[in-house]
Design an enzyme around this catalytic site. Structure first.
Site, mmCIF file in Angstrom:
data_model
loop_
_atom_site.group_PDB
_atom_site.id
_atom_site.type_symbol
_atom_site.label_atom_id
_atom_site.label_comp_id
_atom_site.label_asym_id
_atom_site.label_seq_id
_atom_site.Cartn_x
_atom_site.Cartn_y
_atom_site.Cartn_z
ATOM 1 C CE1 TYR A 151 -3.882 2.214 0.421
ATOM 2 C CE2 TYR A 151 -2.786 3.100 2.358
ATOM 3 C CZ TYR A 151 -3.800 3.162 1.422
ATOM 4 O OH TYR A 151 -4.727 4.179 1.477
ATOM 5 C CE LYS A 155 -3.831 4.665 -2.287
ATOM 6 N NZ LYS A 155 -4.923 5.221 -3.099
ATOM 7 N NE ARG A 192 -10.182 1.967 6.827
ATOM 8 C CZ ARG A 192 -10.379 2.820 5.831
ATOM 9 N NH1 ARG A 192 -10.366 4.109 6.048
ATOM 10 N NH2 ARG A 192 -10.592 2.383 4.607
ATOM 11 C CB VAL A 193 -7.746 2.436 15.498
ATOM 12 C CG1 VAL A 193 -7.827 3.874 15.000
ATOM 13 C CG2 VAL A 193 -7.748 2.398 17.016
ATOM 14 C CB SER A 195 -14.334 0.378 12.044
ATOM 15 O OG SER A 195 -13.049 -0.021 11.624
ATOM 16 C CB THR A 214 2.023 5.952 24.170
ATOM 17 O OG1 THR A 214 2.998 5.057 23.604
ATOM 18 C CG2 THR A 214 1.786 5.598 25.629
ATOM 19 C CB THR A 216 -0.254 10.272 18.355
ATOM 20 O OG1 THR A 216 0.794 10.513 17.397
ATOM 21 C CG2 THR A 216 0.287 10.428 19.770
ATOM 22 N N PRO A 280 3.034 2.885 12.370
ATOM 23 C CG PRO A 280 2.273 4.289 10.682
ATOM 24 C CD PRO A 280 2.014 2.963 11.315
#
Length: 317
Positions: A151, A155, A192-193, A195, A214, A216, A280
């Site tokens: 991905y 992209k 995804r976080v 949902s 922690t 972000t 990330p």
């Protein structure tokens, strides 16, 4: 040749049956345009666009952008690609092909028609960033052989193609780097976080956080994101991008979980699991360019957006 009806355009939206694409089509239809939705339904869903089938200005075309498409349109929005880790890692070769071949085919169409084309790129081009917040002039920190590379690098290659078509063939391009977006019509199993947390809370399951929580993220509500896409698309031809589109408010994953628990009223625990590869540590857009160029910034805060999204998931269950 100039269009006879400047106020109404015939617009192609690839990936239009997806979460974000369907909201974009709603706005375009509301503006009076004719819209062709092209989607192979790999991650898109018919239910996202079923309310449009009776509209004479809407047309659905089941099509995979890995194959060329011959149409006559005035604008193209290229959103076709699996966008969640669960979906794009399920078939990584297909993910890369969709990004690269899809970009080539849509750029070829835009070149033939001499029309403007929008590319939905992603904040994932920044990888696990060493610069914070992320500005458009940051080149990123991406693992080209990791599990997310299909991905991330797909992209990045699509962006390369867009700018080479612009320089070599004069194609009128718009490129947006989209940060975490959420809202109604999200796939409940997309990993995804937002949902994940909402689905788990409504089921009465423990909320799973990968890592210590922690890390972000910045969460942009779908209506705000669509507004940014449209403003970028309508901006001067001198504005090619890439332009960050996202919410600059930054939250830890743990604080997001706590908000979801509060808004749903769920009495469950938070459970920690190992952090996925190349996830990330931090992500927040610098949207100065979008603000200064076409006057865009998000208007819906996280609490309001989550409330709307939770209501959608409650009704959809």
């Amino acid at each position: 040749m100039p269009r006879l009806h400047q106020s109404r355009k015939r617009i192609l939206v690839t990936g239009g049956a997806g979460f974000l694409g369907s909201h974009l089509i709603d706005r375009l239809i509301a503006q009076g345009h004719e819209v062709i939705c092209a989607d192979n339904l790999y991650t898109g869903a018919k239910r996202n666009i079923e309310h449009l089938h009776a509209n004479p200005r809407f047309e659905f075309l089941r099509h995979d952008v890995c194959n060329p498409l011959k149409l006559e349109v005035d604008e193209i929005f290229n959103l076709a690609c699996p966008a969640s880790p669960v979906h794009y890692q399920h078939n990584p070769v297909l993910t890369t092909k969709t990004s690269v071949l899809g970009a080539l085919n849509m750029l070829g169409l835009a070149r033939r028609l001499r029309c403007r084309i929008f590319q939905a790129s992603t904040s994932e081009v920044y990888g696990d960033p060493e610069v914070h917040p992320q500005r458009e002039d940051y080149w990123g920190h991406v693992n080209p052989v990791g599990v997310r590379a299909c991905y991330d690098e797909g992209k990045r290659c699509a962006e390369t193609l867009f700018f080479d078509y612009h320089r070599q063939h004069g194609v009128d391009i718009k490129v947006a780097r989209i940060f975490n977006t959420y809202g109604p019509r999200m796939h409940r199993m997309d990993g995804r976080v937002v949902s994940n947390f909402i689905t788990q809370a409504l089921r009465g399951d423990d909320l799973t956080i990968y890592g210590d929580g922690t890390q972000t993220r910045s969460f942009c509500y779908s209506d705000d994101l669509v507004e940014g896409i449209l403003r970028l698309m309508d901006s001067s031809s001198q504005v090619t991008g890439p332009v960050n589109l996202g919410n600059p408010d930054e939250f830890t994953v743990l604080s997001l979980a706590e908000q979801v628990l509060k808004l749903t009223g769920a009495r469950v625990r938070i459970r920690h699991l190992p952090l996925p590869e190349d996830d990330p540590r931090q992500r927040r857009p610098d949207i100065s360019l979008a603000r200064s160029t076409f006057g865009w910034e998000p208007a819906i805060d996280l609490a309001e957006g989550l409330s709307r999204t939770i209501a959608y998931f409650r009704n959809a269950s």
